[in-house]
Design an enzyme around this catalytic site. Structure first.
Site, PDB file in Angstrom:
ATOM      1  N   SER A 116       0.806  -1.285  -0.140  1.00 24.11           N
ATOM      2  CA  SER A 116       0.076  -0.169   0.097  1.00 24.11           C
ATOM      3  C   SER A 116       1.057   1.193  -0.167  1.00 24.11           C
ATOM      4  O   SER A 116       1.613   1.604  -1.008  1.00 24.11           O
ATOM      5  CB  SER A 116      -0.946  -0.010   1.069  1.00 24.11           C
ATOM      6  OG  SER A 116      -2.066   0.961   1.035  1.00 24.11           O
ATOM      7  N   LYS A 168     -20.902  18.212   7.961  1.00 24.78           N
ATOM      8  CA  LYS A 168     -19.627  18.552   8.652  1.00 24.78           C
ATOM      9  C   LYS A 168     -19.278  17.428   9.510  1.00 24.78           C
ATOM     10  O   LYS A 168     -17.999  16.914   9.466  1.00 24.78           O
ATOM     11  CB  LYS A 168     -20.125  19.720   9.658  1.00 24.78           C
ATOM     12  CG  LYS A 168     -18.751  20.155  10.424  1.00 24.78           C
ATOM     13  CD  LYS A 168     -17.770  20.823   9.574  1.00 24.78           C
ATOM     14  CE  LYS A 168     -16.517  21.239  10.429  1.00 24.78           C
ATOM     15  NZ  LYS A 168     -15.532  21.532   9.607  1.00 24.78           N
TER      16      LYS A 168
END
Length: 300
Positions: A116, A168
């Site tokens: 990764s 948010k």
């Protein structure tokens, strides 16, 4: 001549040699600098006993490595299960900038695992080598977390969050998962995955096996990675550097440690002191588990 003058003369005569010894001036061999890129890639310190890797922490090691006077190459010793995409990209871009400025080759060496984000870092090298048993690849994007809905209520803690803006607060671990939040996250992952794939294709070019599906997040041994073109060959750091650069002086560029670390203060045990609210304490423990699980995915 007085005794003081004789002593001064002797010290003055020895001074050039001593300075050369301290500065490496007595050794005229070429230099290969090694930078250790070890640990989970994260913008924040890991609360467990394994090292964390980010640009702020590795910057001094990189500048030291590329700053040697007789530098002929820089070697990256990569041992990372991955982590934050942004930090992976920032470190890799910094390596490429320094390599271009100094006009020296960069060689990458996969140790236990370069997966990764760890493989993202390895691709910053012009050539990549791995041990036959190394774990290489995992060209994908993963987001892992915990669902803690109802936990705080069961232990008698009330959590209060106030926001302005409909989006948010997303993927709050203390609230039930929302399909819209998952769809948003999946879109981000797809975008990051494309950037990762583009980076690998740019850096590896026609070396990679175009017929193989290399971008599914699969992991291969170093031996198989060499067949697929993810690495250029098999070998160890010391072996390859000896073959390529002969008796060049191999030096490890260490990052500058913070003052408290040099004084032995603020180690992993103190970071597990878990300051803050109960919710923050729970998240700190989970961060430790998540960091450990990043290595566990590869049997480490």
């Amino acid at each position: 001549m007085t005794s003081t003058e004789k002593l001064t003369e002797r010290l003055t005569a020895k001074l050039p040699g001593r300075l050369a010894e301290l500065t490496g001036g007595g050794d005229k061999r070429d230099v290969v600098a090694v930078v250790k890129l070890h640990g989970v890639i994260t913008p924040t310190p890991t609360p467990v006993g394994r090292p964390a890797l980010n640009l702020a922490g590795i910057e001094t090691a990189l500048t030291r490595a590329f700053g040697h006077e007789r530098l002929v190459a820089v070697a990256l010793a990569v041992n990372s299960p991955g982590g934050a995409a942004t930090q992976s990209a920032l470190i890799a871009e910094r390596i490429r900038t320094l390599a271009a400025d100094k006009d020296v080759p960069v060689l990458g060496f996969c140790e236990d695992v370069a997966a990764s984000g760890g493989y993202w870092l390895a691709c910053a090298a012009d050539e990549i080598y791995a041990h036959a048993t190394s774990l290489v690849g995992s060209i994908g994007v993963i987001s892992a977390g915990f669902g803690l809905s109802g936990l705080l209520e069961r232990i008698g803690v009330e959590r209060r969050v106030h926001t302005a803006g409909a989006n948010k607060l997303r993927l709050d671990p203390f609230q039930p998962e929302k399909p819209a939040d998952v769809a948003w996250l999946t879109g981000l992952q797809d975008e990051l995955h494309k950037q990762f794939v583009d980076w690998v294709k740019t850096r590896r070019g026609d070396k990679i096996d175009a017929a193989a599906d290399l971008f599914t997040g699969e992991v291969w041994t170093g031996a198989r990675a060499a067949e697929l073109g993810l690495v250029d060959g098999l070998g160890t750091l010391r072996g390859v550097l000896k073959e390529r650069f002969g008796d060049a002086h191999v030096v490890v560029a260490e990052p500058r440690r913070p003052l408290l670390a040099r004084l032995g203060v603020g180690g992993p045990a103190s970071r597990l002191g878990l300051p803050g609210s109960p919710a923050e304490q729970i998240l700190a423990v989970l961060d430790a588990v998540d960091s450990r699980s990043a290595w566990s995915r590869f049997g480490l």
